[in-house]
Design a protein around this motif. Structure first.
Motif, PDB file in Angstrom:
ATOM      1  N   SER A 191       0.871  -1.209   0.063  1.00  0.00           N
ATOM      2  CA  SER A 191      -0.109   0.091   0.141  1.00  0.00           C
ATOM      3  C   SER A 191       0.912   0.968  -0.102  1.00  0.00           C
ATOM      4  CB  SER A 191      -1.079   0.193   1.307  1.00  0.00           C
ATOM      5  OG  SER A 191      -0.085  -0.194   2.255  1.00  0.00           O
ATOM      6  N   LEU A 192       0.196   2.603  -0.116  1.00  0.00           N
ATOM      7  CA  LEU A 192       0.982   3.603  -0.139  1.00  0.00           C
ATOM      8  C   LEU A 192       0.974   4.113   1.377  1.00  0.00           C
ATOM      9  CD1 LEU A 192       2.638   5.607  -2.139  1.00  0.00           C
ATOM     10  CD2 LEU A 192       0.561   6.825  -2.300  1.00  0.00           C
ATOM     11  N   ARG A 193       2.306   4.528   1.907  1.00  0.00           N
ATOM     12  CA  ARG A 193       2.028   5.007   3.438  1.00  0.00           C
ATOM     13  C   ARG A 193       2.515   6.510   3.069  1.00  0.00           C
ATOM     14  NH1 ARG A 193       5.428   1.994   6.153  1.00  0.00           N
ATOM     15  NH2 ARG A 193       4.077   1.153   7.569  1.00  0.00           N
ATOM     16  N   VAL A 194       1.652   7.391   3.562  1.00  0.00           N
ATOM     17  CA  VAL A 194       1.894   8.851   3.627  1.00  0.00           C
ATOM     18  C   VAL A 194       2.038   9.262   5.070  1.00  0.00           C
ATOM     19  CG1 VAL A 194       0.559  10.954   2.913  1.00  0.00           C
ATOM     20  CG2 VAL A 194       0.255   8.949   1.572  1.00  0.00           C
ATOM     21  N   GLN A 195       3.104   9.610   5.455  1.00  0.00           N
ATOM     22  CA  GLN A 195       3.424  10.242   6.737  1.00  0.00           C
ATOM     23  C   GLN A 195       3.780  11.585   6.707  1.00  0.00           C
ATOM     24  OE1 GLN A 195       6.627   7.107   7.189  1.00  0.00           O
ATOM     25  NE2 GLN A 195       5.915   7.154   9.288  1.00  0.00           N
ATOM     26  N   GLY A 196       3.223  12.427   7.563  1.00  0.00           N
ATOM     27  CA  GLY A 196       3.282  14.026   7.753  1.00  0.00           C
ATOM     28  C   GLY A 196       2.901  14.589   8.737  1.00  0.00           C
ATOM     29  N   VAL A 197       3.011  15.724   8.752  1.00  0.00           N
ATOM     30  CA  VAL A 197       2.356  16.730   9.980  1.00  0.00           C
ATOM     31  C   VAL A 197       1.556  17.601   9.662  1.00  0.00           C
ATOM     32  CG1 VAL A 197       4.405  16.211  11.755  1.00  0.00           C
ATOM     33  CG2 VAL A 197       4.604  18.238  10.247  1.00  0.00           C
ATOM     34  N   ILE A 198       0.654  18.053  10.240  1.00  0.00           N
ATOM     35  CA  ILE A 198      -0.286  18.930  10.187  1.00  0.00           C
ATOM     36  C   ILE A 198       0.279  20.316  11.003  1.00  0.00           C
ATOM     37  CG2 ILE A 198      -2.643  20.194  10.417  1.00  0.00           C
ATOM     38  CD1 ILE A 198      -3.610  17.436  10.116  1.00  0.00           C
ATOM     39  N   PRO A 199       0.846  21.302  10.550  1.00  0.00           N
ATOM     40  CA  PRO A 199       1.432  22.479  11.147  1.00  0.00           C
ATOM     41  C   PRO A 199       0.303  23.115  12.098  1.00  0.00           C
ATOM     42  CG  PRO A 199       1.594  22.843   8.887  1.00  0.00           C
ATOM     43  CD  PRO A 199       0.688  21.751   9.078  1.00  0.00           C
ATOM     44  N   PRO A 200       1.063  23.438  13.012  1.00  0.00           N
ATOM     45  CA  PRO A 200       0.436  24.401  14.457  1.00  0.00           C
ATOM     46  C   PRO A 200      -0.972  25.459  13.765  1.00  0.00           C
ATOM     47  CG  PRO A 200       2.591  24.123  14.860  1.00  0.00           C
ATOM     48  CD  PRO A 200       2.557  23.849  13.304  1.00  0.00           C
ATOM     49  N   GLY A 201      -1.982  25.177  14.269  1.00  0.00           N
ATOM     50  CA  GLY A 201      -2.942  26.140  13.953  1.00  0.00           C
ATOM     51  C   GLY A 201      -3.734  25.902  12.613  1.00  0.00           C
ATOM     52  N   GLU A 202      -3.187  25.012  11.806  1.00  0.00           N
ATOM     53  CA  GLU A 202      -3.658  24.522  10.461  1.00  0.00           C
ATOM     54  C   GLU A 202      -4.654  23.409  10.651  1.00  0.00           C
ATOM     55  OE1 GLU A 202      -1.317  24.635   7.043  1.00  0.00           O
ATOM     56  OE2 GLU A 202      -0.265  26.230   7.786  1.00  0.00           O
ATOM     57  N   GLU A 203      -5.756  23.403   9.590  1.00  0.00           N
ATOM     58  CA  GLU A 203      -6.590  22.288   9.920  1.00  0.00           C
ATOM     59  C   GLU A 203      -6.345  20.965   9.169  1.00  0.00           C
ATOM     60  OE1 GLU A 203     -10.834  23.438   9.219  1.00  0.00           O
ATOM     61  OE2 GLU A 203     -10.259  25.495  10.196  1.00  0.00           O
ATOM     62  N   ARG A 204      -5.726  21.412   8.136  1.00  0.00           N
ATOM     63  CA  ARG A 204      -5.322  20.026   7.073  1.00  0.00           C
ATOM     64  C   ARG A 204      -4.253  20.343   6.312  1.00  0.00           C
ATOM     65  NH1 ARG A 204     -10.144  22.094   2.791  1.00  0.00           N
ATOM     66  NH2 ARG A 204     -11.369  22.808   4.607  1.00  0.00           N
ATOM     67  N   VAL A 205      -3.894  19.134   5.646  1.00  0.00           N
ATOM     68  CA  VAL A 205      -2.892  19.137   4.661  1.00  0.00           C
ATOM     69  C   VAL A 205      -3.255  18.360   3.288  1.00  0.00           C
ATOM     70  CG1 VAL A 205      -1.668  17.265   5.753  1.00  0.00           C
ATOM     71  CG2 VAL A 205      -0.267  18.649   4.581  1.00  0.00           C
ATOM     72  N   ALA A 206      -2.893  18.810   2.428  1.00  0.00           N
ATOM     73  CA  ALA A 206      -3.229  18.053   1.160  1.00  0.00           C
ATOM     74  C   ALA A 206      -1.798  17.514   0.516  1.00  0.00           C
ATOM     75  CB  ALA A 206      -3.709  19.079   0.172  1.00  0.00           C
ATOM     76  N   ILE A 207      -2.187  16.049   0.161  1.00  0.00           N
ATOM     77  CA  ILE A 207      -0.792  15.305  -0.487  1.00  0.00           C
ATOM     78  C   ILE A 207      -1.044  15.051  -1.819  1.00  0.00           C
ATOM     79  CG2 ILE A 207       0.597  13.197  -0.307  1.00  0.00           C
ATOM     80  CD1 ILE A 207      -1.386  14.259   2.874  1.00  0.00           C
ATOM     81  N   ARG A 208      -0.360  15.664  -2.881  1.00  0.00           N
ATOM     82  CA  ARG A 208      -0.615  15.384  -4.236  1.00  0.00           C
ATOM     83  C   ARG A 208      -0.079  14.093  -4.545  1.00  0.00           C
ATOM     84  NH1 ARG A 208       3.002  17.728  -8.143  1.00  0.00           N
ATOM     85  NH2 ARG A 208       1.700  17.876 -10.233  1.00  0.00           N
ATOM     86  N   LEU A 209      -1.143  13.302  -5.108  1.00  0.00           N
ATOM     87  CA  LEU A 209      -0.910  11.837  -5.588  1.00  0.00           C
ATOM     88  C   LEU A 209      -0.720  11.627  -7.038  1.00  0.00           C
ATOM     89  CD1 LEU A 209      -3.615  10.188  -3.281  1.00  0.00           C
ATOM     90  CD2 LEU A 209      -1.065  10.354  -3.121  1.00  0.00           C
ATOM     91  N   PHE A 210      -1.507  12.435  -7.651  1.00  0.00           N
ATOM     92  CA  PHE A 210      -1.632  12.187  -9.413  1.00  0.00           C
ATOM     93  C   PHE A 210      -1.665  13.648  -9.683  1.00  0.00           C
ATOM     94  CE2 PHE A 210      -3.103   7.858  -7.827  1.00  0.00           C
ATOM     95  CZ  PHE A 210      -2.396   7.300  -8.579  1.00  0.00           C
ATOM     96  N   SER A 211      -1.058  13.762 -10.959  1.00  0.00           N
ATOM     97  CA  SER A 211      -0.918  14.969 -11.573  1.00  0.00           C
ATOM     98  C   SER A 211      -1.956  14.676 -13.178  1.00  0.00           C
ATOM     99  CB  SER A 211       0.328  15.540 -12.098  1.00  0.00           C
ATOM    100  OG  SER A 211       0.277  16.106 -13.318  1.00  0.00           O
ATOM    101  N   LEU A 212      -2.979  15.259 -13.087  1.00  0.00           N
ATOM    102  CA  LEU A 212      -3.966  15.095 -14.395  1.00  0.00           C
ATOM    103  C   LEU A 212      -3.910  16.120 -15.408  1.00  0.00           C
ATOM    104  CD1 LEU A 212      -6.922  14.081 -12.021  1.00  0.00           C
ATOM    105  CD2 LEU A 212      -5.313  12.489 -12.909  1.00  0.00           C
TER     106      LEU A 212
END
Length: 554
Positions: free
Chosen positions: A388-409
């Motif tokens: 499977s694809l493992r996506v690890q990251g952090v959401i920075p302080p005060g921010e609600e979300r993070v977007a991880i680009r998987l495919f360019s279309l």
């Protein structure tokens, strides 16, 4: 026959041809069926022939035809795989046999990801001199027979052309016929294989001497002019690039400047310094030929290969223009075509190593942001296949979300899309996160979501609506829209768009409560699908005239 089947196990194998006699005697054979690629070359944007610098990978590992020769896979532990297809444009399978026909598993995996595959036609040493004398000094009839055979072989096995590598001195008669041979081969390949390519390796000169030039110059230009491109030798300096750029003129992207990842000889940089070479090449707007990136596997070892492979290609990413997917449906379980177990529907079906590049699925981008985000392959758990694809990251302080680009279309959006996502959060605080998909569209005045009255989203970000249950008629295709299975969460979405063009598909990880601290997360992706609703509703074609052949029961 031993050429087509392993003598020990009777399994079908990929093969090469040795010498001129074998090449000229080659005919299509009913035992060949296993060796014919079953995957047509996927369309991509921008197309290969667009005028931006390209990236060629030349795969040369321990003589070739290793475990990758087993067409139906093998139980290999820690095999070599390549999966950064989005970042490269051409894949060459190299060996020192006269005619290297790429093992069909490589053609299948590359084609699935929009990358053409070339075989290698090589002559070297004194045997090479004799071989060249036989077919080049013999005149048009002799060299025409060779180029016809090479084009037929590429057409028959459904790969995309040839790298031509003459590594021996040539007589005056032979070198005189080399440009017409290359022109004839290129014309034959173009007519036999749509989008076919012939690339010449920088070796002999127009006078027949064997002297690597490390550049395009007047000594080797006659061969460049006769085919689709030149792959230069590796011992260049910046002044070679400058001269090459000047001489190539409008064809500068047809010069593939060689980088030996093993860094043999006097080179700018290989290994984890390959980016130094690549940066210079790109400054001159030239294409690059990355030779033997299997260094990561051979030199650094098999054990930590996937981690090192992501590190290596991550270090080059800023110099590798990516290509986009331009057709639907897009469906992938991210499988690498290998594993330590086989999974189906989230459940381990069979433990034990396996390797089969034909079973590799469409590969995503592998975005890395130092300390903030990493994407990698997880062999420990999968929805389907081996990883499977493992996506690890952090959401920075005060921010609600993070977007991880998987495919360019890059394609017009159909009026209605269905999207499906299978994921699993890992770690102690996994219930603090929500996971969804985000589609972006190219900026335009006409594009909007839903019906005409709805307002366009700012900056063209669209968040598809959650579907708790599949729409009628699609229950089979979109099974389990809101269900958990073996710890995997399944989600379906729909999105209505008008007059839009799709740009990126991203994974959106958000936290339920904003936090003054940065919040780390780990998410496994098991499957992603983007489907055109209209074509999904149409009933699939019935399979007809199915036959089974070449059966062997054990």
């Amino acid at each position: 026959p031993a050429r087509h089947f392993d003598t020990r196990t009777t399994e079908p194998v990929s093969f090469f041809l040795s010498g001129l006699e074998e090449l000229l005697a080659w005919q299509p054979d009913s035992n060949d069926d296993f060796n014919i690629s079953a995957v047509p070359l996927a369309k991509r944007q921008p197309p290969l022939h667009s005028k931006r610098p390209r990236t060629l990978v030349c795969h040369d590992m321990r003589g070739g035809y290793l475990e990758d020769r087993f067409i139906q896979g093998s139980a290999t532990r820690n095999p070599y795989v390549f999966y950064h297809w989005r970042y490269i444009d051409i894949f060459v399978y190299f060996s020192h046999h006269t005619v290297t026909i790429p093992p069909v598993c490589w053609t299948n995996a590359a084609h699935k990801n929009g990358v053409p595959v070339l075989g290698t036609f090589i002559t070297e040493w004194t045997d090479g001199e004799k071989l060249c004398e036989a077919f080049l000094a013999g005149g048009e009839e002799a060299y025409g027979a060779v180029s016809k055979q090479l084009a037929r072989i590429a057409q028959h096995y459904r790969f995309d052309g040839w790298l031509v590598n003459v590594e021996n001195t040539l007589s005056a008669a032979a070198v005189g016929n080399l440009p017409p041979f290359l022109r004839h081969l290129t014309a034959q390949v173009h007519s036999a294989v749509p989008g076919g390519l012939v690339i010449w390796y920088d070796s002999v000169l127009r006078n027949g001497a064997l002297r690597w030039q490390n550049e395009l110059n007047e000594e080797n230009r006659v061969f460049f002019d006769a085919c689709d491109g030149l792959f230069t030798n590796y011992n260049w300096k910046e002044e070679h690039l400058e001269r090459t750029r000047g001489l190539a003129g409008p064809r500068h992207t047809d010069v593939y400047v060689g980088i030996d990842v093993f860094a043999r000889g006097d080179v700018i940089g290989g290994g984890f310094d390959t980016d130094k070479s690549l940066r210079l090449i790109r400054q001159y707007g030239l294409s690059a030929a990355i030779f033997a990136p299997g260094w990561v596997y051979e030199h650094l070892g098999e054990e930590n290969f996937l981690h090192n492979e992501n590190k290596f290609w991550g270090s080059l990413a800023e110099y590798l223009p990516t290509h986009s997917i331009c057709t639907l449906p897009l469906a992938t379980s991210f499988s690498l075509g290998m594993g330590t177990s086989r999974f189906l529907a989230g459940k381990e079906e069979e433990a034990g190593p396996w390797y089969d590049l034909s079973a590799q699925e469409i590969q995503p981008l592998y975005p890395e942001r130092e300390g903030r985000l990493s994407t990698s392959c997880s062999l420990q758990d999968a929805w389907c296949g081996g990883s499977s694809l493992r996506v690890q990251g952090v959401i920075p302080p005060g921010e609600e979300r993070v977007a991880i680009r998987l495919f360019s279309l890059q394609m017009p959006a159909p009026p209605k899309l269905f999207l499906t996502l299978l994921y699993k959060m890992e770690g102690p605080h996994s219930d603090e996160f929500a996971v969804a998909l985000e589609l972006t569209t190219w900026d335009s005045d006409t594009c909007h979501e839903g019906n005409v009255t709805s307002l366009p989203e700012p900056n063209s970000r669209h968040h598809p609506r959650f579907l708790p249950a599949p729409p009628p008629g699609l229950a089979k295709l979109l099974t389990a829209c809101d269900r958990d299975s073996h710890g995997w969460t399944s989600r379906c979405y729909e999105l209505d768009l008008q007059d839009c063009s799709l740009r990126d598909l991203s994974l959106l990880v958000s936290r339920h409560q904003p936090s003054p601290q940065e919040t780390p997360f780990t998410c496994l992706l098991g499957e992603v699908r983007v489907l055109d609703a209209a074509s999904m509703a149409a009933s699939p074609l019935q399979v007809q005239s199915l036959t089974a052949s070449q059966l062997w029961w054990q």
